[in-house]
Design a protein around this motif. Structure first.
Motif, PDB file in Angstrom:
ATOM      1  N   TYR A 192      38.371 -53.176  16.140  1.00  0.00           N
ATOM      2  CA  TYR A 192      39.497 -54.095  16.297  1.00  0.00           C
ATOM      3  C   TYR A 192      39.024 -55.491  16.692  1.00  0.00           C
ATOM      4  CZ  TYR A 192      42.494 -49.941  16.285  1.00  0.00           C
ATOM      5  OH  TYR A 192      43.145 -48.782  15.950  1.00  0.00           O
ATOM      6  N   LEU A 444      45.298 -52.903  28.647  1.00  0.00           N
ATOM      7  CA  LEU A 444      44.064 -53.588  29.040  1.00  0.00           C
ATOM      8  C   LEU A 444      44.045 -53.978  30.519  1.00  0.00           C
ATOM      9  CD1 LEU A 444      43.339 -55.876  25.949  1.00  0.00           C
ATOM     10  CD2 LEU A 444      42.518 -53.562  26.435  1.00  0.00           C
TER      11      LEU A 444
ATOM     12  N   PHE B 173      55.530 -50.580  12.953  1.00  0.00           N
ATOM     13  CA  PHE B 173      54.656 -49.875  13.881  1.00  0.00           C
ATOM     14  C   PHE B 173      54.866 -48.355  13.753  1.00  0.00           C
ATOM     15  CE2 PHE B 173      54.782 -54.135  15.748  1.00  0.00           C
ATOM     16  CZ  PHE B 173      53.434 -54.346  16.010  1.00  0.00           C
ATOM     17  N   LEU B 194      49.136 -60.729  17.778  1.00  0.00           N
ATOM     18  CA  LEU B 194      49.140 -59.397  17.155  1.00  0.00           C
ATOM     19  C   LEU B 194      48.723 -59.478  15.687  1.00  0.00           C
ATOM     20  CD1 LEU B 194      52.411 -57.726  18.510  1.00  0.00           C
ATOM     21  CD2 LEU B 194      50.087 -57.622  19.402  1.00  0.00           C
ATOM     22  N   LEU B 197      45.130 -59.110  15.261  1.00  0.00           N
ATOM     23  CA  LEU B 197      44.727 -57.771  15.694  1.00  0.00           C
ATOM     24  C   LEU B 197      44.997 -56.764  14.576  1.00  0.00           C
ATOM     25  CD1 LEU B 197      43.793 -55.889  18.051  1.00  0.00           C
ATOM     26  CD2 LEU B 197      46.217 -55.638  18.624  1.00  0.00           C
ATOM     27  N   SER B 201      42.604 -53.989  10.930  1.00  0.00           N
ATOM     28  CA  SER B 201      42.662 -52.757  11.738  1.00  0.00           C
ATOM     29  C   SER B 201      42.746 -51.512  10.858  1.00  0.00           C
ATOM     30  CB  SER B 201      43.820 -52.824  12.728  1.00  0.00           C
ATOM     31  OG  SER B 201      45.069 -52.816  12.053  1.00  0.00           O
ATOM     32  N   THR B 204      45.410 -48.616  10.972  1.00  0.00           N
ATOM     33  CA  THR B 204      45.496 -47.712  12.129  1.00  0.00           C
ATOM     34  C   THR B 204      46.478 -48.190  13.193  1.00  0.00           C
ATOM     35  OG1 THR B 204      43.718 -48.765  13.385  1.00  0.00           O
ATOM     36  CG2 THR B 204      43.064 -47.036  11.832  1.00  0.00           C
ATOM     37  N   LEU B 205      46.958 -49.439  13.077  1.00  0.00           N
ATOM     38  CA  LEU B 205      47.851 -49.971  14.118  1.00  0.00           C
ATOM     39  C   LEU B 205      49.262 -50.248  13.615  1.00  0.00           C
ATOM     40  CD1 LEU B 205      45.510 -52.502  16.001  1.00  0.00           C
ATOM     41  CD2 LEU B 205      46.092 -50.157  16.648  1.00  0.00           C
ATOM     42  N   LYS B 436      38.272 -50.242  25.200  1.00  0.00           N
ATOM     43  CA  LYS B 436      39.440 -51.142  25.177  1.00  0.00           C
ATOM     44  C   LYS B 436      40.140 -51.058  23.814  1.00  0.00           C
ATOM     45  CE  LYS B 436      38.163 -52.284  29.250  1.00  0.00           C
ATOM     46  NZ  LYS B 436      38.819 -51.610  30.390  1.00  0.00           N
ATOM     47  N   MET B 437      39.335 -50.936  22.741  1.00  0.00           N
ATOM     48  CA  MET B 437      39.931 -50.752  21.417  1.00  0.00           C
ATOM     49  C   MET B 437      40.755 -49.462  21.383  1.00  0.00           C
ATOM     50  SD  MET B 437      36.808 -51.802  18.821  1.00  0.00           S
ATOM     51  CE  MET B 437      35.872 -53.326  19.058  1.00  0.00           C
ATOM     52  N   ALA B 439      42.134 -47.993  23.856  1.00  0.00           N
ATOM     53  CA  ALA B 439      43.334 -48.154  24.697  1.00  0.00           C
ATOM     54  C   ALA B 439      44.434 -48.861  23.903  1.00  0.00           C
ATOM     55  CB  ALA B 439      42.991 -48.951  25.956  1.00  0.00           C
ATOM     56  N   ILE B 440      44.040 -49.830  23.064  1.00  0.00           N
ATOM     57  CA  ILE B 440      45.032 -50.529  22.238  1.00  0.00           C
ATOM     58  C   ILE B 440      45.632 -49.579  21.202  1.00  0.00           C
ATOM     59  CG2 ILE B 440      45.241 -52.308  20.440  1.00  0.00           C
ATOM     60  CD1 ILE B 440      43.367 -54.032  22.177  1.00  0.00           C
ATOM     61  N   LYS B 441      44.784 -48.776  20.603  1.00  0.00           N
ATOM     62  CA  LYS B 441      45.288 -47.776  19.652  1.00  0.00           C
ATOM     63  C   LYS B 441      46.326 -46.871  20.325  1.00  0.00           C
ATOM     64  CE  LYS B 441      45.311 -44.780  16.100  1.00  0.00           C
ATOM     65  NZ  LYS B 441      46.126 -45.057  14.899  1.00  0.00           N
ATOM     66  N   ALA B 443      48.100 -47.523  22.903  1.00  0.00           N
ATOM     67  CA  ALA B 443      49.289 -48.286  23.297  1.00  0.00           C
ATOM     68  C   ALA B 443      50.246 -48.471  22.121  1.00  0.00           C
ATOM     69  CB  ALA B 443      48.869 -49.644  23.867  1.00  0.00           C
ATOM     70  N   LEU B 444      49.684 -48.708  20.927  1.00  0.00           N
ATOM     71  CA  LEU B 444      50.538 -49.019  19.776  1.00  0.00           C
ATOM     72  C   LEU B 444      50.888 -47.789  18.948  1.00  0.00           C
ATOM     73  CD1 LEU B 444      49.064 -52.425  18.520  1.00  0.00           C
ATOM     74  CD2 LEU B 444      50.936 -52.008  20.117  1.00  0.00           C
ATOM     75  N   ILE B 455      38.004 -45.248  12.036  1.00  0.00           N
ATOM     76  CA  ILE B 455      37.435 -46.187  13.020  1.00  0.00           C
ATOM     77  C   ILE B 455      36.851 -45.459  14.227  1.00  0.00           C
ATOM     78  CG2 ILE B 455      37.805 -48.161  14.533  1.00  0.00           C
ATOM     79  CD1 ILE B 455      39.860 -49.266  12.668  1.00  0.00           C
ATOM     80  N   PHE B 456      37.668 -44.634  14.910  1.00  0.00           N
ATOM     81  CA  PHE B 456      37.169 -43.962  16.121  1.00  0.00           C
ATOM     82  C   PHE B 456      36.837 -42.502  15.839  1.00  0.00           C
ATOM     83  CE2 PHE B 456      40.365 -47.116  17.517  1.00  0.00           C
ATOM     84  CZ  PHE B 456      39.463 -48.056  17.972  1.00  0.00           C
TER      85      PHE B 456
END
Lengths: 456, 456
Positions: A192, A444, B173, B194, B197, B201, B204-205, B436-437, B439-441, B443-444, B455-456
């Motif tokens: 990301y 974050l 989303f 956003l 971001l 991505s 994935t987001l 952190k990436m 965590a964003i995944k 979150a969204l 990605i992960f």
């Protein structure tokens, strides 16, 4: 007693000389450039010298749930660098102010956040290189602050904003984690894009400790022109037609009728006060082409209806043209004791709609308004000039300006950010994306310690 | 039975004709352009026609915890558009393929995601406008896929990548929320970015349902040159010196020794097979300046040690120069039955280090390697050509190439993305930013339904 403990803990963590807890320091760092003044005095101000210092302070603050306010030069206009309420830790980048490396082969500069933008520009210019972002604060604002706010400036119509020059950042997240985001390579699509998320996040997602910035070759030559238009629509037409004539101006500054009157009354430059629009256009590039470009600009302005067009033939004439723009700030503050400057932005073609309706709003609330700004970007600074007793009406007028901007498919901030000043308007623009922004903040910075009270 | 239910539910939600559940459809959509083939067959393939359709499908999938795989043309090379495991819903953008508006005054185009990039380029070129991003798949890949992968291409050394042309996105989303991110105004700093971001991505987001893209005036003229260097360092020196001569090339394509040999054996163009580097350089801009620029390039190449320099004087000669580049793909696939193409990227000045060490790695594992790519960006496509029985050695060699790249401060992917192909290497590059990436995944997309396994 909490106050003294925080100071002592921090002294223990990063060294006594980097921590200031006396009232004078705390009062000074409770302000930034925001016209509405301060909201709270911090418990302590710290001056880290290394990434490790920053990491220790953040890890401690996160553990203790203490608000942390990152601060560059404190020149921001929306409250981004000052405490949003009583208490907390201001972290200044003043002692992280070294340029670490200028890489002439890869056109990059590695810098600490506290370097003043102008100083960095002068340093790279010595090597024939160019760092274009030029917020009007560039002689005192810092790279770190520029990145946190994603600063713009007159030149960004051609060269883009700060974000476009940030390749890699070393940041410290709220929990003290140190990480590099972005890449020193020109392209990278690995994972990301945290880099562009952090740029412009106003110190609410991470603390920037190093930045690797993209440089470009300095342009060989510059040409400058001024054009005066009886009607604001003509000025807007000229801006649109420049692009159609394949000229992307380096700068394309606009002054409206009240700006022209204010400057003329103040500086007596011989500007016609009947005119509704004045454009200052600058082009740059190769020596062999700039004359042709400025001539194309003049042609376009003439065709759009300009009554007077001046092309500067030497540095002195160029300075004379820019005087009209530079005289604006001192000129307008003489009009009334107070000023509020909102940097709204609309698609370029909608500038006439914006200006005309801003005048209607000013009429409705019986206020004086002065509009100027970066026409090439559609970024207009709407300045209401007023007496303290008019404050209530100004607030209502500003609200209408924001609604008008959104109605014109624009944005409530082109350059200055949200901070605490525009918090109530962000939901009107972000709409359903707002909850997603908040989710990212929680992901974050779960304890909400990084610049709390800003943006949301 | 779950499979049939999904299809029926979706038919009920968005209409029967937009949902395909038969095996032939499902098999076809289990693949994308990734050389390692498929990993699972989806339960169903849907072809939404509106944002509302997409929102309904995502809200349903989120509720039912069903994986969803957004898909453009399926031309990606890292597994981004194919199911990562058995089951789930492929959402194709094939029926969202209209260009909605070309705004000549504001230089923008509003488009649906399923429009083929080349078609959009042709359409805006009719109006003298230019959409620069040119991934090599541009004649069949789609705008939506390009945005999801943040596609690059030869021209991005001068013009930037896809991200630099995305102004606003309408996205859905994971929970079905529809939102606009970014702005139609040139600048906007309202809330978190956003938009950048979501670009890159890899689906994935969020799912992209509309894009407002920036256009620029089309360049007036183009000039092309080819230069042949005995040593790879000389070619790299020429690239660095071009920028110092204030020329930012539109394209700066590099072929290494093995590429030159492969092309020569295949197409008999008279290229010297002893040479370690060949550059194809293109400049564009104003008619009045392009000859000077290409001459500066030739000068720089000569000074750096080029033994042969050709400047195309007409379209035919220009095409002849590009033939060397275009012959590469058909030439190298004749060398061995299998190919793996890794698009690593390093700071420009480190290209010689990269090439020399890639040859050492190839020697160590007794493999054939061919390197070419976008030298202006430091983006080199490292192609191992091999027999099926050599697969194990190739895997080891690829791993060493990635470690080498990171050692040279580069990135494991300049253009192709991570997908499922490079997942194990992302942690080596992202390091502490990886959490952190993630965590964003979370979150969204808390239920991890959007393109899981990527990605992960």
């Amino acid at each position: 007693m909490r106050k003294i403990d925080i100071g002592k803990e921090l002294q223990h963590l990063i060294g006594k000389e980097k921590v200031k807890s006396s009232l004078d320091w705390r009062v000074i760092y409770s302000y930034d450039g925001t016209p509405t003044g301060y909201r709270g005095i911090p418990d302590v101000v710290v001056f880290p010298e290394t990434t490790e210092d920053v990491s220790k302070v953040l890890a401690f603050a996160n553990e203790e749930r203490i608000p942390v306010y990152p601060r560059g030069a404190g020149s921001g206009l929306t409250g981004g660098a000052a405490p949003a309420s009583e208490g907390g830790i201001v972290i200044s980048t003043e002692k992280m102010n070294r340029i670490l490396e200028i890489d002439e082969d890869n056109l990059g500069v590695l810098t600490e956040p506290g370097v003043v933008t102008y100083d960095l520009q002068k340093e790279v210019e010595k090597r024939g290189l160019f760092y274009p972002p030029d917020p009007s604060s560039y002689k005192y604002s810092t790279i770190g602050g520029n990145i946190a706010e994603n600063a713009g400036g007159p030149r960004c119509v051609k060269y883009g904003v700060t974000k476009d020059y940030v390749m890699q950042l070393e940041v410290v997240f709220a929990d003290g984690t140190v990480a590099n985001v972005g890449s020193k390579a020109v392209k990278s699509v690995a994972g990301y894009n945290l880099k562009d998320l952090i740029v412009g996040s106003e110190g609410t997602l991470a603390f920037i400790t190093k930045a690797y910035l993209k440089l470009i070759p300095a342009p060989e030559a510059v040409r400058t022109a001024m054009a005066i238009f009886p009607k604001v629509e003509q000025a807007a037409q000229a801006v649109a037609d420049m692009f159609k004539a394949k000229v992307i101006p380096t700068a394309c500054e606009f002054l409206d009728k009240n700006s022209i009157i204010a400057v003329e009354n103040y500086a007596k430059l011989g500007l016609p006060t009947y005119a509704e629009g004045l454009l200052i256009i600058e082009v740059d590039g190769y020596e062999a082409i700039v004359d042709e470009l400025i001539n194309r600009v003049a042609e376009v302005c003439k065709k759009a209806g300009a009554e007077e067009i001046k092309i500067a033939t030497d540095l002195q004439e160029r300075e004379a043209i820019w005087t009209a723009r530079r005289a604006l700030s001192p000129a307008i503050v003489q009009l009334k004791p107070k000023k509020i400057n909102e940097d709204v932005v609309v698609p370029r073609s909608k500038i006439p709609d914006l200006i005309k309706n801003v005048y209607k709003i000013a009429d409705k609330y019986n206020l004086m308004v002065v509009n100027f700004g970066h026409a090439g970007d559609g970024n207009i600074h709407v300045n209401f000039m007023y007496e303290p007793k008019e404050e209530d009406r100004v607030e209502k007028a500003v609200r209408e300006v924001f609604l008008l901007t959104l109605d014109l498919e624009g944005s409530v901030s082109g350059e200055h950010g949200i901070g605490w000043m525009k918090k109530e308007f962000l939901p009107l623009e972000a709409k359903d994306a707002l909850e997603k922004m908040k989710a990212i903040k929680r992901a974050l910075d779960p304890n909400n310690i990084l610049n709390p009270g800003k943006i949301f």
